[in-house]
Write an enzyme that holds these catalytic residues in place. Structure first.
Site, short mmCIF file in Angstrom:
data_model
loop_
_atom_site.label_atom_id
_atom_site.label_comp_id
_atom_site.label_asym_id
_atom_site.label_seq_id
_atom_site.Cartn_x
_atom_site.Cartn_y
_atom_site.Cartn_z
N THR A 128 1.82 0.84 -15.40
CA THR A 128 2.12 0.13 -14.16
C THR A 128 2.85 -1.16 -14.50
O THR A 128 2.49 -1.85 -15.46
CB THR A 128 0.86 -0.18 -13.33
OG1 THR A 128 1.26 -0.98 -12.22
CG2 THR A 128 -0.21 -0.92 -14.13
N GLU A 182 -4.11 2.09 -10.97
CA GLU A 182 -5.43 1.87 -11.59
C GLU A 182 -6.56 2.56 -10.84
O GLU A 182 -7.68 2.64 -11.34
CB GLU A 182 -5.73 0.36 -11.65
CG GLU A 182 -4.88 -0.43 -12.64
CD GLU A 182 -3.59 -0.96 -12.03
OE1 GLU A 182 -3.10 -0.36 -11.04
OE2 GLU A 182 -3.07 -1.98 -12.53
N LYS A 232 7.39 -5.54 -4.32
CA LYS A 232 7.43 -4.08 -4.22
C LYS A 232 8.54 -3.65 -3.28
O LYS A 232 8.54 -3.96 -2.11
CB LYS A 232 6.09 -3.53 -3.75
CG LYS A 232 5.92 -2.08 -4.18
CD LYS A 232 4.50 -1.61 -4.06
CE LYS A 232 4.28 -0.42 -4.99
NZ LYS A 232 3.03 0.28 -4.70
N TRP A 236 7.95 -1.42 -8.34
CA TRP A 236 7.73 -2.83 -8.66
C TRP A 236 8.96 -3.50 -9.26
O TRP A 236 9.67 -2.92 -10.07
CB TRP A 236 6.59 -2.99 -9.67
CG TRP A 236 5.25 -2.65 -9.11
CD1 TRP A 236 4.45 -1.62 -9.50
CD2 TRP A 236 4.55 -3.33 -8.06
NE1 TRP A 236 3.29 -1.61 -8.75
CE2 TRP A 236 3.33 -2.65 -7.86
CE3 TRP A 236 4.84 -4.44 -7.25
CZ2 TRP A 236 2.39 -3.04 -6.91
CZ3 TRP A 236 3.89 -4.83 -6.30
CH2 TRP A 236 2.70 -4.13 -6.14
P1 AMP Z 1 1.01 0.98 -7.65
O1 AMP Z 1 0.11 0.74 -8.81
O2 AMP Z 1 2.45 0.97 -8.03
O3 AMP Z 1 0.61 2.21 -6.92
O4 AMP Z 1 0.86 -0.24 -6.65
C1 AMP Z 1 -0.37 -0.58 -6.07
C2 AMP Z 1 -0.20 -1.75 -5.15
O5 AMP Z 1 0.75 -1.43 -4.11
C3 AMP Z 1 -1.42 -2.20 -4.42
O6 AMP Z 1 -2.25 -3.01 -5.20
C4 AMP Z 1 -0.83 -2.94 -3.23
O7 AMP Z 1 -0.39 -4.23 -3.60
C5 AMP Z 1 0.39 -2.10 -2.91
N1 AMP Z 1 0.06 -1.08 -1.90
C6 AMP Z 1 -0.24 0.22 -2.09
N2 AMP Z 1 -0.48 0.84 -0.92
C7 AMP Z 1 -0.36 -0.10 0.05
C8 AMP Z 1 -0.51 -0.09 1.47
N3 AMP Z 1 -0.82 1.02 2.14
N4 AMP Z 1 -0.33 -1.26 2.13
C9 AMP Z 1 0.00 -2.40 1.47
N5 AMP Z 1 0.16 -2.46 0.14
C10 AMP Z 1 -0.02 -1.32 -0.58
#
Ligand code: AMP
Length: 541
Positions: A184, A329, A438, A443
């Site tokens: 990540t 995670e 994001k 990211w």
């Molecule tokens: P990733 O590890 O790339 O899947 O990113 C995870 C992060 O994306 C989370 O900790 C949030 O900051 C953001 N995220 C994921 N789903 C949502 C959602 N439904 N609404 C707002 N932020 C989200």
């Protein structure tokens, strides 16, 4: 006293074994990178996966070795997965949208021995081949006729497995054995590896199949637009074979027209992707006056759902929207927004208001919000604090110990999100404490951009922040405090980033300020900066 029940290790190879025996004729339909659509069954996928295992064993791969993929969603990618995991090797999915240097860094950090990839990514792999320190075998998803000319000594996937035995022993190792690795970049510093175990993946699968979660069955047709390199396509690469649902794999084409063609042609009932994909689909549907008669449910996550997307699906197209929150995670599903029973018959605005929140954790995921002192805040739907999570499919640390200890004294993981929770467990994200942006579900590292920008002689300080964008959810704005007596231009600043970051990371705009606000410890106060620019309109929006 011990229970007297069988010791049946929770390993993912049993998922495909189950699919082969119980739903052998259910299909995986793939749009190949060449554009044609091909079909295979779970029974055939099982045989192909065994052939992959034998091919890997012939290259000397053993328990714990890492096999990397740079691949779109496809049946061949699935065979690589199960073939790798079945023999206790670790399937490392690499995100192809990263800068090539980062891809090389990740592959070296993971010590990948084999790299299997789609033709689309040949230019990337050719460009980094001399930097790859451990990869000895290159395999391209192709057959003899579609194999591209390359300088890697790569073999075509179909030729690599063709004619091999479909018998190979799977399993036989403890359920806590590692089976998947996914880096990540949603944290500060270098990307960090989340190392899934067989047990965590199996438990995540069981939890997410349930009705209030993804809720699919053997008669469903599931289109995971969300890539397999994003935490197992939100687990669908495991939960679809576990239930026997058909899978429809979009390959490299995720534009509105291509996704619609699959949704309609394959009579897809459940689909999943980040909001940006759905915006493109909805535009295409509106422009061409099309409907979605087969689709029952769309799972949207990775970023918050914009209200117009939610209402369009629910009201104009009568498709149930499930808002999902999770992280690499958390395997990744942490909460899902199926309506709680007490709101089933509520008025439309109440129901839509509920669905804009991130949803409720299924059994198996524990959530709480705490203040800066670590004290739990009331579950009143108002008190926002740090969102912490605990469970059997939540990371206990990062690969090779990167990032140190990530759990608090009670074993909770800090998500870096800021949220509140109500009396029925509905979680709502209100902010983000982590310093990343994001965009379209991927990211962008603010710090990488800032480090390069401050290297410019005309810059005293630089800060990158995410600004709302209607298509990409967030895009970076680079805020510059010029060096004394200097007046740098936007063009000069952006030129200094060129070639050093992935092109799509380039900030959409540059703003100049007299002084970038700093916090008590001298770090940039991003909260204050986000507040200053909260109404900022990007020229690209
Ligand atoms: P990733 O590890 O790339 O899947 O990113 C995870 C992060 O994306 C989370 O900790 C949030 O900051 C953001 N995220 C994921 N789903 C949502 C959602 N439904 N609404 C707002 N932020 C989200």
């Amino acid at each position: 006293m011990q229970g007297i029940m069988q010791d049946w290790p929770l390993t993912v190879d049993k998922i495909l074994e189950h699919a082969r025996l119980i739903n052998p004729t259910r299909e995986i339909v793939t749009r190949r990178v060449e554009g044609n659509i091909v079909r295979t069954t779970y029974a055939d996928l099982y045989d192909q996966s065994k052939q992959v295992s034998n091919a890997l064993k012939d290259t000397g791969i053993a328990l714990g070795d890492r096999i990397a993929t740079l691949g779109w969603n496809s049946a061949r990618h699935m065979a690589s997965w199960y073939g790798t995991m079945g023999i206790g090797a670790v399937l490392h999915t690499i995100n192809p949208r990263l800068h090539p240097d980062q891809i090389a860094w990740i592959a070296n950090h993971a010590e990948d021995k084999v790299l299997i990839f789609d033709k689309t990514f040949l230019p990337i792999v050719e460009a980094i081949k001399d930097k790859l320190e451990t990869v000895k075998t290159f395999v391209i998803y192709a057959d003899q006729d579609t194999m591209p000319v390359n300088s890697l000594g790569a073999v075509a996937f179909d030729m690599w497995i063709d004619g091999r035995s479909t018998t190979c022993e799977w399993g036989g190792f403890p359920e806590t054995t590692a089976c998947g690795l996914c880096y990540t970049s949603g944290t500060t510093g270098n990307p960090k590896g989340v190392l899934y175990s067989h047990r965590s993946n199996v438990l995540h699968t069981l939890v997410t199949m349930s009705k209030d979660a993804m809720g699919m069955g053997a008669d469903d047709v599931v289109l995971p637009v969300v890539p397999m390199f994003h935490a197992n396509a939100w687990g669908l690469a495991l939960s679809c074979p576990a239930t026997g649902a058909n899978m429809v794999m979009p390959g490299a084409q995720m534009d509105g027209a291509s996704i619609y063609e699959l949704l309609d042609g394959e009579k897809v009932t459940i689909t999943a992707a980040v909001p940006t994909v759905w915006l493109m689909l909805l535009q295409y549907l509106q422009e061409n006056n099309l409907k979605l008669p087969h689709l029952k449910k769309v799972i949207i996550g990775g970023s918050a759902i914009p209200e117009n997307i939610l209402r369009a699906f629910e009201i104009d197209y009568e498709v149930d929207v499930v808002h999902a929150w999770g992280m690499t995670e958390t395997s990744p599903l942490g909460t899902l927004g199926t309506l709680p029973p007490h709101l089933m018959n509520a008025d439309i605005d109440t129901r839509m208001g509920q669905k804009l929140k991130q949803g409720r954790p299924p059994y198996g995921v524990e959530l709480k919000v705490v203040n800066d002192e670590g004290e739990e805040l009331p579950r009143d739907g108002k008190s926002s604090g740090k969102l912490l999570v605990r469970g059997a499919a939540i990371a206990a640390g990062y690969f090779k110990g990167d990032g140190g200890n990530v759990l608090d004294d009670n074993g909770f993981f800090d998500t870096g999100d800021v949220a509140n929770i109500d009396e029925f467990g509905t979680m709502q994200i209100t902010d983000r404490a982590k310093d990343v942006i994001k965009s379209g579900g991927e990211w962008i590292s603010s710090i990488d951009i800032e480090n390069i920008a401050v290297g410019h002689e005309k810059v005293a300080n630089a800060a990158a922040i995410g600004i709302y964008h209607p298509k990409w959810d967030e895009r970076p704005l680079l805020v510059i405090q010029p060096a004394e007596g200097q007046t740098p231009t936007k063009e000069e600043i952006l030129a200094s980033l060129e070639g050093k970051i992935a092109k799509w990371w380039t900030p959409d705009d540059v703003a100049f300020v007299e002084e970038i606000p700093l916090g008590a410890t001298g770090k940039i106060n991003k909260l204050a900066l986000r507040e200053t620019f909260k109404d900022y309109k990007l020229p690209t929006a």
